[in-house]
Design a protein around this motif. Structure first.
Motif, short mmCIF file in Angstrom:
data_model
loop_
_atom_site.label_atom_id
_atom_site.label_comp_id
_atom_site.label_asym_id
_atom_site.label_seq_id
_atom_site.Cartn_x
_atom_site.Cartn_y
_atom_site.Cartn_z
N LYS A 145 0.83 -1.21 0.00
CA LYS A 145 0.00 0.00 0.00
C LYS A 145 0.87 1.26 0.00
O LYS A 145 0.58 2.23 -0.72
N GLU A 146 1.95 1.26 0.78
CA GLU A 146 2.80 2.44 0.88
C GLU A 146 3.53 2.70 -0.44
O GLU A 146 3.66 3.85 -0.89
N THR A 180 1.06 4.03 -2.95
CA THR A 180 0.75 5.43 -2.66
C THR A 180 1.84 6.35 -3.19
O THR A 180 1.55 7.39 -3.81
N GLY A 202 9.76 6.04 -2.51
CA GLY A 202 9.34 6.33 -1.15
C GLY A 202 10.51 6.41 -0.20
O GLY A 202 11.68 6.48 -0.59
N VAL A 231 9.59 2.40 3.31
CA VAL A 231 8.63 2.00 2.27
C VAL A 231 9.31 1.08 1.26
O VAL A 231 8.77 0.04 0.86
#
Length: 352
Positions: A195-196, A199, A250, A254
């Protein structure tokens, strides 16, 4: 054995296809047949009779023995309930308005392949609205086909993940595929992203989106990833350009979690991943993001993507060419074991 014929406007035979054991074969020899409306005749594609009319065929002997070429796969549709599946209903509406027209005639009218029309009718493919409008006109449906399409879109949009319009067809196809071959030169494929990581990727692609829009897009990507948790998950084969490993996404945390998650999938036998090293130099997929999807009841499809656009390819020649390019890239890649070691080395650089 079932036969399908293509004729010119003057009644001349252009092509015949026979279906034998779910395999399409081009007829290139003498076959005694019975016309569905008139008398018995023989059709062949030999030098003596190419371009013959139906009335000419019986009068002209053929000097060749019957020969068939078994190289064209036939789509075998699964049973669908049009009362429960909105896309099956849409396909049924298209079939009803097609009536006695052949799929070839309809495909020619809207400039797509016969296979594409078959996939629409059997809820394998979701066409774009522009094509549906053309279908509605070609079938003289007076808006009925377009209305069925809009109904299917609205019915299937509830609870479905938000994705770019050009990628929506792939999301549907991923869920049906038994095997997915994926080449990426920029980032880890969506269905193996954390998810990170997703994103961070989404924010980089769409810096002007609101936090709510980013969250919605990421939620859609996470929903797609759930197919790897199912018992009947597709076989996932990924070729990853090594440049992905030298461009962290990230924060270090991440990035580390993303690499760790991919290693978990590999160790759980949910993913076979090969790194295409920079030292390989030029290769067959230098300029493309490519996905090849294989199905139990339909021919394979390919998907190619560029910035803010993508296209599903279903023509046999194009899919074969994409498959060859994928195979050539895989031949230049590291082995799965060496690739795993390369990811582990990237992990150690972050977490010594």
């Amino acid at each position: 054995m079932a036969f399908e014929f293509r004729r010119s406007g003057h009644g001349r035979l252009l092509e015949a296809t026979a279906t034998v054991a779910n395999t399409a074969v081009h007829v290139v020899g003498l076959f005694p047949l019975r016309h569905r409306e008139t008398s018995t005749f023989a059709f062949l594609r030999c030098p003596q009779q190419v371009g013959a009319t139906f009335s000419d065929v019986e009068a002209t002997p053929c000097l060749q023995s019957p020969v068939v070429r078994e190289d064209v796969p036939v789509f075998t549709p699964k049973e669908l309930d049009a009362t429960k599946d909105p896309w099956a209903y849409f396909g049924a509406v298209v079939r009803r308005y097609r009536g006695n027209q052949s799929q070839v005639d309809v495909a020619d009218a809207v400039h797509v392949s016969k296979q594409y029309v078959s996939h629409i009718e059997h809820a394998v493919r979701r066409p774009e609205r522009k094509l549906v409008k053309a279908l509605d006109r070609a079938l003289d449906a007076d808006g009925a086909v377009l209305a069925a399409f809009e109904m299917a879109v609205n019915a299937s949009s509830h609870g479905s993940p938000e994705v770019a319009d050009y990628f929506a067809a792939v999301v549907e196809l991923e869920a049906r595929a038994t095997r997915i071959d994926w080449y990426s030169q920029s980032f880890f494929p969506g269905i193996v992203q954390t998810k990170e990581y997703a994103t961070a990727i989404t924010r980089a692609f769409s810096p002007f989106r609101s936090p709510e829009e980013v969250e919605s897009l990421v939620a859609g990507r996470m929903a797609r990833a759930e197919i790897l948790a199912s018992e009947d998950r597709p076989q996932l084969m990924v070729i990853l350009d090594e440049s992905v490993l030298v461009r962290p996404v990230g924060t270090p945390d991440v990035w580390a979690r993303q690499l760790g998650y991919v290693l978990e999938l590999i160790n759980a036998n949910k993913l076979v991943l090969q790194i295409l090293p920079l030292s390989a130099g030029a290769h067959a997929l230098l300029s493309a993001e490519l996905i090849i999807l294989r199905f139990p009841d339909a021919p394979p499809l390919a998907y190619v993507e560029g910035p803010h656009t993508g296209q599903v390819l279903d023509g046999k020649a194009l899919v074969d060419a994409c498959t060859l390019s994928y195979d050539l890239a895989r031949a230049a890649a590291l082995s799965p074991e060496a690739s795993q070691a390369r990811i582990e080395a990237a992990m150690r650089e972050i977490c010594p």
